[in-house]
Design an enzyme around this catalytic site. Sequence first.
Site, PDB file in Angstrom:
ATOM      1  N   THR A  29       0.851  -1.201   0.000  1.00 11.94           N
ATOM      2  CA  THR A  29       0.000   0.000   0.000  1.00 11.94           C
ATOM      3  C   THR A  29       0.884   1.247   0.000  1.00 11.94           C
ATOM      4  OG1 THR A  29      -1.812  -1.115   1.119  1.00 11.94           O
ATOM      5  CG2 THR A  29      -1.699   1.276   1.393  1.00 11.94           C
ATOM      6  N   SER A  31       2.201   5.085  -2.251  1.00  8.53           N
ATOM      7  CA  SER A  31       2.500   5.583  -3.591  1.00  8.53           C
ATOM      8  C   SER A  31       3.559   4.736  -4.300  1.00  8.53           C
ATOM      9  CB  SER A  31       2.956   7.045  -3.516  1.00  8.53           C
ATOM     10  OG  SER A  31       4.070   7.175  -2.657  1.00  8.53           O
ATOM     11  N   ASP A  85       6.214  -4.187  -1.217  1.00 11.34           N
ATOM     12  CA  ASP A  85       5.537  -3.126  -0.462  1.00 11.34           C
ATOM     13  C   ASP A  85       6.529  -1.986  -0.203  1.00 11.34           C
ATOM     14  OD1 ASP A  85       3.670  -1.766   1.070  1.00 11.34           O
ATOM     15  OD2 ASP A  85       3.464  -3.320   2.593  1.00 11.34           O
ATOM     16  N   ALA A  87       7.836   1.470   2.289  1.00 19.41           N
ATOM     17  CA  ALA A  87       8.165   1.666   3.705  1.00 19.41           C
ATOM     18  C   ALA A  87       8.356   3.154   3.955  1.00 19.41           C
ATOM     19  CB  ALA A  87       9.434   0.916   4.065  1.00 19.41           C
ATOM     20  N   ASP A  88       8.236   3.525   5.206  1.00 13.76           N
ATOM     21  CA  ASP A  88       8.476   4.927   5.586  1.00 13.76           C
ATOM     22  C   ASP A  88       9.939   5.151   5.959  1.00 13.76           C
ATOM     23  OD1 ASP A  88       5.691   5.854   5.376  1.00 13.76           O
ATOM     24  OD2 ASP A  88       5.389   4.293   6.872  1.00 13.76           O
ATOM     25  N   LYS A  98       6.763   1.127   8.994  1.00 18.56           N
ATOM     26  CA  LYS A  98       5.698   1.176   8.002  1.00 18.56           C
ATOM     27  C   LYS A  98       4.421   1.675   8.673  1.00 18.56           C
ATOM     28  CE  LYS A  98       4.901  -2.083   5.135  1.00 18.56           C
ATOM     29  NZ  LYS A  98       4.547  -1.024   4.180  1.00 18.56           N
ATOM     30  N   GLY A  99       3.415   1.952   7.843  1.00 20.29           N
ATOM     31  CA  GLY A  99       2.123   2.353   8.402  1.00 20.29           C
ATOM     32  C   GLY A  99       1.766   3.801   8.175  1.00 20.29           C
ATOM     33  N   GLU A 107      -0.837  -5.117   6.160  1.00 20.83           N
ATOM     34  CA  GLU A 107       0.484  -5.313   5.550  1.00 20.83           C
ATOM     35  C   GLU A 107       1.248  -6.406   6.296  1.00 20.83           C
ATOM     36  OE1 GLU A 107       1.197  -0.820   3.759  1.00 20.83           O
ATOM     37  OE2 GLU A 107       1.895  -1.254   5.758  1.00 20.83           O
ATOM     38  N   LYS A 125      14.424   7.199   1.954  1.00 20.31           N
ATOM     39  CA  LYS A 125      13.833   6.369   3.018  1.00 20.31           C
ATOM     40  C   LYS A 125      14.903   5.574   3.790  1.00 20.31           C
ATOM     41  CE  LYS A 125       9.381   7.089   1.963  1.00 20.31           C
ATOM     42  NZ  LYS A 125       8.600   6.190   1.151  1.00 20.31           N
TER      43      LYS A 125
HETATM   44  C1  5RP Z   1       1.327   2.174   4.216  1.00 25.64           C
HETATM   45  C2  5RP Z   1       2.792   2.013   4.206  1.00 25.64           C
HETATM   46  C3  5RP Z   1       3.532   2.547   3.016  1.00 25.64           C
HETATM   47  O1  5RP Z   1       4.211   1.505   2.413  1.00 25.64           O
HETATM   48  C4  5RP Z   1       4.483   3.614   3.478  1.00 25.64           C
HETATM   49  O2  5RP Z   1       3.741   4.611   4.154  1.00 25.64           O
HETATM   50  C5  5RP Z   1       5.256   4.231   2.308  1.00 25.64           C
HETATM   51  O3  5RP Z   1       4.379   4.993   1.530  1.00 25.64           O
HETATM   52  P1  5RP Z   1       4.859   5.693   0.177  1.00 25.64           P
HETATM   53  O4  5RP Z   1       5.291   4.613  -0.745  1.00 25.64           O
HETATM   54  O5  5RP Z   1       3.640   6.426  -0.291  1.00 25.64           O
HETATM   55  O6  5RP Z   1       5.992   6.633   0.521  1.00 25.64           O
HETATM   56  O7  5RP Z   1       3.410   1.474   5.093  1.00 25.64           O
HETATM   57  O8  5RP Z   1       0.770   1.770   5.433  1.00 25.64           O
END
Ligand code: 5RP
Length: 232
Positions: A29, A31, A85, A87-88, A98-99, A107, A125
Amino acid sequence: MNPIDRQKQAAGAAAALEIRDGMTVGLGTGSTAAHFVAALALRAQAEGLDLRCVSTSKATAEQANGLGLTVVPLDDVEWIDITVDGADEIGPGLSLIKGGGAALLREKLVWESSRRCIVIADAAKVVATLGAFPLPVEVVAFGHTATARRIRDAALRLGLVMEPRLRMRDGFPVQTDSGQLIYDLACGALPDPSALAGALKSITGVIDHGLFLGLADEALVGGINGVARLAR
Ligand code: 5RP
């Protein structure tokens, strides 16, 4: 598209090349994951790949269905071959926060059912120590302020001083796909993420947290010179 988004797109496209015909694929989940889903759908169509996908959120399921991918419930599969997936934060040993998109619970359920997990991200990141990004924690709505106090006290016992912040959008608490709430913990640097992970999981009202420790097998990180592959 801005340079960061281009890095996310490159990471997502590189991850799509890891998928083989017949696989069951976990879809993340956010972008970056959305770029992967788009690249995967293009490949699946061009090469006639027979795939089953399991989504980590309603939003991703909607995107994947719209692009012609087959999405099945997690309960319909025994194992997922590979999950991709975002990650933040990506810290040492591919420890993750994450989250940020409030999907951490689904997730983690999908990641834990996966034989291989690839995290995809832009270069910003990658960090030396986790914690600059506030740690999301999914909490049962009933009694959530009492749970937040317990979270604060548990963190304090580990030397982490902060006030959990209920995540809001448009004046209302953000609800997860499972109908629960998110608190963000701005602890600052986390010298011992596993101690915090254990302490949070022992609180009754906490459903789960965004620390993904020992789950990612590799990372594909988009940067100014292309995509780098990091191993755990
Ligand atoms: C969602 C997440 C996303 O993977 C995380 O927030 C990264 O988001 P983005 O790819 O938009 O930077 O953990 O719950």
